[in-house]
Design an enzyme around this catalytic site. Structure first.
Site, PDB file in Angstrom:
ATOM      1  N   ASN A  88       0.447  -1.178   0.061  1.00  0.00           N
ATOM      2  CA  ASN A  88      -0.164   0.114   0.231  1.00  0.00           C
ATOM      3  C   ASN A  88       0.819   1.254   0.325  1.00  0.00           C
ATOM      4  O   ASN A  88       1.707   1.511   0.163  1.00  0.00           O
ATOM      5  CB  ASN A  88      -0.800  -0.308   1.132  1.00  0.00           C
ATOM      6  CG  ASN A  88      -2.056  -1.105   0.876  1.00  0.00           C
ATOM      7  OD1 ASN A  88      -3.514  -0.744   0.229  1.00  0.00           O
ATOM      8  ND2 ASN A  88      -1.982  -1.838   1.632  1.00  0.00           N
ATOM      9  N   HIS A 118      28.031  -3.196  11.117  1.00  0.00           N
ATOM     10  CA  HIS A 118      29.289  -2.394  11.507  1.00  0.00           C
ATOM     11  C   HIS A 118      29.901  -3.308  12.348  1.00  0.00           C
ATOM     12  O   HIS A 118      30.081  -2.607  13.554  1.00  0.00           O
ATOM     13  CB  HIS A 118      27.850  -2.128  11.871  1.00  0.00           C
ATOM     14  CG  HIS A 118      26.815  -3.565  12.810  1.00  0.00           C
ATOM     15  ND1 HIS A 118      27.362  -3.668  13.889  1.00  0.00           N
ATOM     16  CD2 HIS A 118      25.679  -3.407  12.550  1.00  0.00           C
ATOM     17  CE1 HIS A 118      26.054  -4.405  14.341  1.00  0.00           C
ATOM     18  NE2 HIS A 118      25.365  -4.285  13.284  1.00  0.00           N
ATOM     19  N   THR A 168      12.116  -7.927  14.786  1.00  0.00           N
ATOM     20  CA  THR A 168      13.721  -7.952  15.034  1.00  0.00           C
ATOM     21  C   THR A 168      13.902  -9.891  15.034  1.00  0.00           C
ATOM     22  O   THR A 168      15.686 -10.591  14.852  1.00  0.00           O
ATOM     23  CB  THR A 168      14.532  -7.710  16.214  1.00  0.00           C
ATOM     24  OG1 THR A 168      13.679  -7.976  16.488  1.00  0.00           O
ATOM     25  CG2 THR A 168      13.972  -6.170  15.747  1.00  0.00           C
ATOM     26  N   LYS A 169      13.107 -10.448  15.245  1.00  0.00           N
ATOM     27  CA  LYS A 169      12.803 -11.829  15.151  1.00  0.00           C
ATOM     28  C   LYS A 169      12.001 -12.598  14.283  1.00  0.00           C
ATOM     29  O   LYS A 169      11.253 -12.004  14.254  1.00  0.00           O
ATOM     30  CB  LYS A 169      13.321 -12.662  16.763  1.00  0.00           C
ATOM     31  CG  LYS A 169      12.337 -12.086  17.351  1.00  0.00           C
ATOM     32  CD  LYS A 169      12.634 -12.981  18.625  1.00  0.00           C
ATOM     33  CE  LYS A 169      11.166 -12.372  19.814  1.00  0.00           C
ATOM     34  NZ  LYS A 169      11.554 -13.263  21.121  1.00  0.00           N
ATOM     35  N   LYS A 186      -0.372 -13.347  21.592  1.00  0.00           N
ATOM     36  CA  LYS A 186      -1.221 -13.867  21.235  1.00  0.00           C
ATOM     37  C   LYS A 186      -0.680 -14.804  19.627  1.00  0.00           C
ATOM     38  O   LYS A 186      -0.308 -14.688  19.341  1.00  0.00           O
ATOM     39  CB  LYS A 186      -2.360 -13.616  21.042  1.00  0.00           C
ATOM     40  CG  LYS A 186      -4.308 -14.052  21.572  1.00  0.00           C
ATOM     41  CD  LYS A 186      -5.115 -13.286  21.241  1.00  0.00           C
ATOM     42  CE  LYS A 186      -6.575 -13.861  21.648  1.00  0.00           C
ATOM     43  NZ  LYS A 186      -7.821 -12.825  21.213  1.00  0.00           N
TER      44      LYS A 186
END
Length: 310
Positions: A88, A118, A168-169, A186
Site C-alpha cells: 500500500n 557495523h 527483529t526476530k 497471542k
C-alpha cells in the site's frame, strides 16, 4: 472541475486505491509492465497493478496474479510478491524479500531484507559490507501501518504484525506480533491446539480421512473426524474413545452420514461410499471401526501426540 483535472484526480484515486481499478487502466498497465521489464528485471502478471508513481528500482521483481503496488511505494532489491498481495501507499520494501500468497503490507510499513555491516569501529558504517539474509512472509500475513521488519526475519502463515511494531526476530504461524522490539502476544487459533497422527490397521476397508495430521489444529469444540469409507456391506461406522463409543448409523437419516453408490475398480460389485463428519470430545486415542453384517473391522486409530492449552 476541468475535464483534465478530473481525469488526473481519478487516476490518483486509482493509484492510491488500486482495488478500484477497472479495464480502462489496461493500456497504461501494459506500458508500465514493459518499462519495468526492461529497467527493473520485472515479471508482472497481466492481472496485477502497479501505480504509475510507484518507485520500483529492483534488480529482480516478481508480482503475481491480482497483486498490486500502490502510489508512493518504494520497491528495490530482489523482491518476490506472490498472488493476491497488496503493497500500500508509501510502503518500503528493500533487499531480498519474499511475500507468500494473500499478504497485506499497510501504508508506511517497511521491510528490509539487508543490513549494514557495523562490526568494525575503525571505519565508517557506510564503508562496511552489506549483508543480506532476506525476509520471508508466509501466506496470509498482515503487516500493519508503520511496522518495520528487519533482515533475517521469517513470519509464519496467517500472522498479524501490529501497527508500529519493530520486528527483529522470526515468529511461527498464527502469531499476533506487537511492540518494540516485537513480541508474540497471542495465537490466532482457538484452544486447545492438538497434534494427531494416523495409525493404519491395513484392513480390507478402503477409506480416507479429510483431516489435518501431524500439525496443530484447534479442538475447542472437540475433534472433528471427517472422511469416507467404501465397502459393499457397512451398517455402521463406530468411533471409540477411552470413555464411550459414537455410532454413526448408516441407515439413520443423520446429517453426519452421506451415502453414494460407486463401482469398484475391476469389479461389477456396487460399493457404497459412506462419508462421515462427526465431532467427538478430545481424547488420547480414537479407534475407528466399520461394522458389517458379520464383522466389526478395526480400520484405523487416530492418536493424540501433543496438546497446547492457552
Amino acid at each position: 472541475m476541468h475535464n483534465l483535472d478530473e481525469t488526473l484526480y481519478n487516476q490518483r484515486k486509482i493509484n492510491c486505491q488500486p482495488w478500484l481499478r477497472g479495464n480502462e487502466q489496461n493500456n497504461q498497465q501494459e506500458l508500465i509492465r514493459n518499462i519495468l521489464k526492461k529497467n527493473a528485471n520485472a515479471v508482472i502478471d497481466n492481472t496485477a497493478f502497479v501505480a504509475e508513481d510507484a518507485n520500483i528500482f529492483t534488480s529482480k521483481l516478481y508480482l503475481g496474479r491480482n497483486s498490486w503496488i500502490a502510489s508512493g511505494a518504494v520497491i528495490r532489491g530482489d523482491v518476490h510478491i506472490n498472488d493476491n498481495c497488496s503493497v500500500n501507499i508509501n510502503a518500503h520494501l528493500a533487499g531480498k524479500i519474499f511475500l507468500g500468497n494473500g499478504c497485506r503490507v499497510a501504508s508506511m510499513a517497511s521491510i528490509y531484507g539487508f543490513n549494514h555491516g557495523h562490526e568494525r569501529i575503525d571505519i565508517h558504517i557506510k564503508d562496511q559490507p552489506i549483508t543480506s539474509e532476506g525476509v520471508t512472509l508466509g501466506n496470509d500475513v498482515w503487516v500493519g501501518a508503520n511496522a518495520v521488519i528487519l533482515d533475517g526475519v521469517e513470519i509464519g502463515d496467517h500472522s498479524i504484525i501490529a501497527a508500529g511494531s519493530v520486528v527483529t526476530k522470526s515468529f511461527p504461524s498464527y502469531s499476533i506480533i506487537a511492540g518494540n522490539p516485537a513480541k508474540r502476544i497471542k495465537d490466532r487459533r482457538k484452544y486447545p491446539l492438538a497434534i494427531f497422527k494416523l495409525e493404519e490397521k491395513h484392513s480390507e476397508i478402503k477409506y480416507n480421512f479429510d483431516m489435518t495430521f501431524n500439525s496443530y489444529i484447534s479442538c475447542q469444540n472437540g475433534l472433528c473426524i471427517r472422511g469416507w469409507m467404501s465397502h459393499p456391506d457397512i451398517n455402521n461406522i463406530i468411533i471409540k474413545t477411552g470413555t464411550m463409543s459414537h455410532i454413526c448409523a448408516i441407515n439413520d437419516e443423520k446429517m453426519d452420514i452421506a451415502k453414494k453408490t460407486i463401482s469398484s475398480e475391476n469389479s461389477q460389485i456396487n460399493h457404497i461410499k459412506h462419508g462421515f463428519d462427526y465431532i467427538v470430545e478430545l481424547s488420547n486415542i480414537y479407534n475407528i471401526y466399520a461394522q458389517t453384517s458379520t464383522h466389526l473391522i478395526h480400520v484405523a486409530d487416530i492418536i493424540l501426540e501433543e496438546t497446547i492449552d492457552d
